[in-house]
Design an enzyme around this catalytic site. Structure first.
Site, mmCIF file in Angstrom:
data_model
loop_
_atom_site.group_PDB
_atom_site.id
_atom_site.type_symbol
_atom_site.label_atom_id
_atom_site.label_comp_id
_atom_site.label_asym_id
_atom_site.label_seq_id
_atom_site.Cartn_x
_atom_site.Cartn_y
_atom_site.Cartn_z
ATOM 1 N N GLU A 1 -28.054 -20.457 -38.687
ATOM 2 C CA GLU A 1 -29.423 -20.066 -38.336
ATOM 3 C C GLU A 1 -29.368 -19.595 -36.888
ATOM 4 O O GLU A 1 -29.327 -20.412 -35.965
ATOM 5 C CB GLU A 1 -30.375 -21.267 -38.492
ATOM 6 C CG GLU A 1 -30.449 -21.816 -39.906
ATOM 7 C CD GLU A 1 -31.265 -20.945 -40.853
ATOM 8 O OE1 GLU A 1 -32.042 -20.090 -40.370
ATOM 9 O OE2 GLU A 1 -31.121 -21.111 -42.080
ATOM 10 N N CYS B 1 -37.252 -19.191 -31.744
ATOM 11 C CA CYS B 1 -36.316 -18.174 -32.265
ATOM 12 C C CYS B 1 -37.034 -17.042 -32.982
ATOM 13 O O CYS B 1 -36.576 -15.909 -32.950
ATOM 14 C CB CYS B 1 -35.296 -18.825 -33.191
ATOM 15 S SG CYS B 1 -36.069 -19.748 -34.529
HETATM 16 P P1 NAD Z 1 -26.448 -22.653 -28.425
HETATM 17 O O1 NAD Z 1 -25.734 -21.789 -29.402
HETATM 18 O O2 NAD Z 1 -26.081 -22.577 -27.008
HETATM 19 O O3 NAD Z 1 -26.253 -24.204 -28.851
HETATM 20 C C1 NAD Z 1 -26.481 -24.662 -30.157
HETATM 21 C C2 NAD Z 1 -25.607 -25.877 -30.432
HETATM 22 O O4 NAD Z 1 -24.244 -25.516 -30.309
HETATM 23 C C3 NAD Z 1 -25.829 -27.048 -29.490
HETATM 24 O O5 NAD Z 1 -25.852 -28.238 -30.230
HETATM 25 C C4 NAD Z 1 -24.652 -26.976 -28.541
HETATM 26 O O6 NAD Z 1 -24.252 -28.248 -28.084
HETATM 27 C C5 NAD Z 1 -23.570 -26.360 -29.395
HETATM 28 N N1 NAD Z 1 -22.646 -25.521 -28.630
HETATM 29 C C6 NAD Z 1 -22.922 -24.763 -27.531
HETATM 30 N N2 NAD Z 1 -21.832 -24.098 -27.110
HETATM 31 C C7 NAD Z 1 -20.823 -24.440 -27.950
HETATM 32 C C8 NAD Z 1 -19.450 -24.097 -28.034
HETATM 33 N N3 NAD Z 1 -18.876 -23.277 -27.167
HETATM 34 N N4 NAD Z 1 -18.717 -24.657 -29.030
HETATM 35 C C9 NAD Z 1 -19.273 -25.496 -29.933
HETATM 36 N N5 NAD Z 1 -20.576 -25.865 -29.876
HETATM 37 C C10 NAD Z 1 -21.331 -25.359 -28.916
HETATM 38 O O7 NAD Z 1 -28.008 -22.378 -28.659
HETATM 39 P P2 NAD Z 1 -29.249 -22.986 -27.877
HETATM 40 O O8 NAD Z 1 -29.266 -22.459 -26.487
HETATM 41 O O9 NAD Z 1 -29.311 -24.457 -28.084
HETATM 42 O O10 NAD Z 1 -30.445 -22.343 -28.705
HETATM 43 C C11 NAD Z 1 -30.949 -21.057 -28.474
HETATM 44 C C12 NAD Z 1 -30.504 -20.096 -29.551
HETATM 45 O O11 NAD Z 1 -30.709 -20.648 -30.837
HETATM 46 C C13 NAD Z 1 -31.336 -18.807 -29.538
HETATM 47 O O12 NAD Z 1 -30.485 -17.725 -29.765
HETATM 48 C C14 NAD Z 1 -32.288 -18.990 -30.699
HETATM 49 O O13 NAD Z 1 -32.770 -17.792 -31.252
HETATM 50 C C15 NAD Z 1 -31.449 -19.731 -31.661
HETATM 51 N N6 NAD Z 1 -32.268 -20.478 -32.590
HETATM 52 C C16 NAD Z 1 -32.294 -20.072 -33.891
HETATM 53 C C17 NAD Z 1 -33.109 -20.741 -34.800
HETATM 54 C C18 NAD Z 1 -33.160 -20.333 -36.234
HETATM 55 O O14 NAD Z 1 -33.733 -21.069 -37.010
HETATM 56 N N7 NAD Z 1 -32.620 -19.196 -36.634
HETATM 57 C C19 NAD Z 1 -33.879 -21.821 -34.373
HETATM 58 C C20 NAD Z 1 -33.811 -22.192 -33.032
HETATM 59 C C21 NAD Z 1 -33.009 -21.523 -32.149
#
Ligand code: NAD
Length: 456
Positions: A209, A243
Site C-alpha cells: 500500500e 496518502c
Molecule cells: P516509509 O516507507 O518511510 O516507512 C514505512 C515503514 O517502513 C515504517 O514502518 C518504517 O519503519 C519502515 N522502513 C522505513 N525505511 C525502511 C527501510 N529502508 N527498510 C525497511 N523498512 C523501512 O513511509 P512513511 O514515511 O511511514 O509513510 C509515508 C508514505 O506512506 C507516503 O508515501 C504515503 O503515501 C504512504 N502511505 C500509503 C498508504 C496507503 O494506504 N496506500 C497509507 C499511508 C501512507
C-alpha cells in the site's frame, strides 16, 4: 528481542491448527475490540502527544474505522470462511468442485506513521479474521503511539498469536530476513521496493500500500461552494498527511479564480486562527518533514497561507496558484498541507500528462457531467477514487482499497482484506462409481472423436 524465536513460536501455533477454529478468531477479535475500548483514553492521549490531533479527528480517522472493521469481521467471518461449491464441467463429471478458504500462515504487517493505529490494525484484523498469526511492526516515527500499541497488544495477547515488535529500519531489516507467509506493507514507494525485493528472495506474497500524487479534477459545471468545502476538508485533515488526500487540483481555466476564492473562504472558515496550532489542526509529524514541506512553498506562487512556525511544526493550509506540471512541487507526493492549483483548458492534454506519470493512488473528479466523469474514469488508471468527494471511498467497506502500478499491489478493506490474507484452495472431488476409458491408452480415432465432442 529474539525475532527468530517469535516467528518460530507463531509458526508452531499456526501449524497446531488452532487458528483454523472460527470461534477462536471471533473471540480474539472481540478481545481486541474490548482492549481498545478499555484503553481509548491512552490512544487519544498518545496520538495527541505525537500529532496534536483532536479527539474528534482521532475518532473519525482512526478508531471509528478500526471498530467498523472489527464489527464487520466479527459479523461476517463465518460467512467469508465457508467452503464454496462451484459447477463442475462436463469433462470432469461425475464429481463435485469446491473452493476452500485457508489462512496463509504467519504474517508480517509493516505500517506507516500517518494514521498509526488504523494502518497497523486494519490489516491485522483482516489477517486474524482469515486465521493467520500476526507480527505488527508499526512506524517508529510517532513514538508514543507505537509504544502504546505495543503495550496494549503485547500485554493482552500471547506473542505466538499476535505481537507488536517496535523499531525502525534496523528491526525491519531483521524481520525481513525471516520466512513469512505474507508481508503486508504500508509506506512509501521507495521502501516498498526494498520490501518487494526482500520478499522475492523467498517468493513471499506481498501487499504493498504505497503513495503517489493524487490528481483532483474540478470542472466548470461543478458546484463550486460544495467542491471547495469538500476539498478543503479532505486536504487539510491530518494537515495533508494522508496518502489519498488530493495532491494537486486541475481546474478548468474559466472557473479558476472563483474556485481559488471559494477555497480560501473555506480555509478561513475551517481554520480561522492558524498562527497558534489550535484544536482542529494537526502538526507536521517531525522536523524532517517540516523542513521538506517548508522548502516546497514557492513564495511567489502562494495564493493563500504559506505561514510556517517551526516551534510547533505548523504549516498553515496553503494554496498555490499559477502552477504547471514543470514546477518542482509536481515532482513528488506532497504529503502536507500545501495544495497546488493547475489551470487547464484542454482536458485531453491534462489526461495525457497524468498518463505520462506513475499511476496515482487516488483520483477525484468534481463535476455533474456524466460523459466527462466516464471519460476520466475510463482513460486514467489509479487505485481508488470518488466523484464530488475526496478520501471517503476508504470508509465504504464494500470498496476494496489499494493502489495500482507504483501506488501499490493488492488491496484490503473488509472482505477484500480477508481475501488478501486467504488462499483459495480449489478441489475437484471425484466419485469412484464410474470410470470411462477415454483418457487412457490406447489413443484411438474413436476416442478422439468423443474427446472433441466433450471438450470443444
Ligand atoms: P516509509 O516507507 O518511510 O516507512 C514505512 C515503514 O517502513 C515504517 O514502518 C518504517 O519503519 C519502515 N522502513 C522505513 N525505511 C525502511 C527501510 N529502508 N527498510 C525497511 N523498512 C523501512 O513511509 P512513511 O514515511 O511511514 O509513510 C509515508 C508514505 O506512506 C507516503 O508515501 C504515503 O503515501 C504512504 N502511505 C500509503 C498508504 C496507503 O494506504 N496506500 C497509507 C499511508 C501512507
Amino acid at each position: 528481542m529474539d525475532i527468530a524465536k517469535i516467528v518460530n513460536l507463531q509458526k508452531r501455533f499456526f501449524n497446531s491448527n488452532a487458528t483454523k477454529d472460527l470461534n477462536l478468531r471471533i473471540e480474539n477479535l472481540k478481545k481486541l475490540k474490548l482492549i481498545l475500548k478499555e484503553n481509548e483514553e491512552k490512544l487519544y492521549t498518545s496520538i495527541y502527544t505525537d500529532f496534536k490531533k483532536s479527539k474528534f479527528e482521532t475518532y473519525l480517522t482512526e478508531l471509528s474505522i478500526i471498530y467498523r472493521e472489527l464489527n464487520d469481521a466479527i459479523r461476517n467471518l463465518k460467512k467469508w470462511s465457508k467452503q464454496k461449491r462451484v459447477r463442475t464441467n462436463l469433462a470432469n463429471l461425475p464429481a463435485k468442485s469446491y473452493i476452500i478458504p485457508e489462512p496463509l500462515g504467519t504474517v508480517l504487517v509493516i505500517s506507516a506513521w500517518n494514521y498509526p493505529y488504523q494502518l497497523a490494525l486494519i490489516p491485522t484484523i483482516s489477517a486474524l479474521a482469515a486465521g493467520n498469526t500476526v507480527v505488527i511492526k508499526p512506524s517508529e516515527i510517532p513514538k508514543n503511539t507505537s509504544k502504546i500499541l505495543a503495550e496494549i497488544i503485547n500485554s493482552n495477547f500471547n506473542s505466538n498469536y499476535l505481537t507488536v515488535i517496535e523499531g525502525g529500519v534496523k528491526i525491519t531489516t531483521e524481520l525481513l530476513k525471516e520466512k513469512w507467509d505474507k508481508i503486508f506493507f504500508t509506506g512509501s514507494t521507495s521502501v516498498g521496493k526494498i520490501i518487494y525485493q526482500a520478499a522475492a528472495e523467498s517468493l513471499t506474497p506481498v501487499t504493498l500500500e504505497l503513495g503517489g500524487k493524487s490528481p483532483t479534477f474540478v470542472l466548470a459545471d461543478c458546484n463550486i461552494k460544495i467542491t471547495a468545502k469538500r476539498i478543503v476538508w479532505a486536504k487539510f485533515l491530518n494537515a495533508g498527511q494522508t496518502c489519498i488526500a488530493p495532491d494537486y487540483l486541475l481546474v478548468e481555466e474559466k472557473i479558476k479564480d472563483q474556485l481559488l476564492l471559494a477555497l480560501k473562504k473555506e480555509i478561513e472558515n475551517a481554520y480561522p486562527n492558524i498562527k497558534e496550532v489550535q484544536e482542529n489542526y494537526v502538526q507536521i509529524i517531525n522536523e524532517q518533514n517540516f523542513n521538506r514541506l517548508e522548502k516546497l512553498i514557492p513564495n511567489q506562487k502562494v495564493y493563500h497561507g504559506g505561514q510556517t512556525n517551526n516551534e510547533n511544526r505548523s504549516i498553515a493550509p496553503t494554496l498555490l496558484h499559477n502552477i504547471n506540471f514543470e514546477d518542482s512541487i509536481m515532482e513528488d507526493e506532497i504529503f502536507g498541507p500545501i495544495l497546488p492549483v493547475i489551470a487547464f483548458e484542454n482536458l485531453d492534454d491534462v489526461i495525457n500528462k497524468i498518463k505520462e506519470k506513475e499511476k496515482p493512488l487516488s483520483l477525484y473528479v468534481y463535476s455533474k457531467n456524466k460523459n466527462i466523469i466516464r471519460k476520466i474514469l475510463n482513460e486514467i488508471s489509479f487505485g481508488s477514487g470518488a466523484i464530488n468527494e475526496s478520501i471517503v471511498q476508504i470508509s465504504n467497506p464494500n470498496l476494496p482499497f489499494g493502489g495500482v502500478g507504483a501506488s501499490g499491489i493488492g488491496s484490503y478493506n473488509s472482505k477484500a482484506g480477508f481475501d488478501t490474507f486467504t488462499h483459495y484452495k480449489s478441489i475437484l472431488h471425484k466419485t469412484t462409481w464410474l470410470e470411462p476409458n477415454i483418457k487412457y491408452t490406447p489413443f484411438t480415432e474413436f476416442k478422439m472423436r468423443i474427446l472433441k465432442f466433450i471438450l470443444e
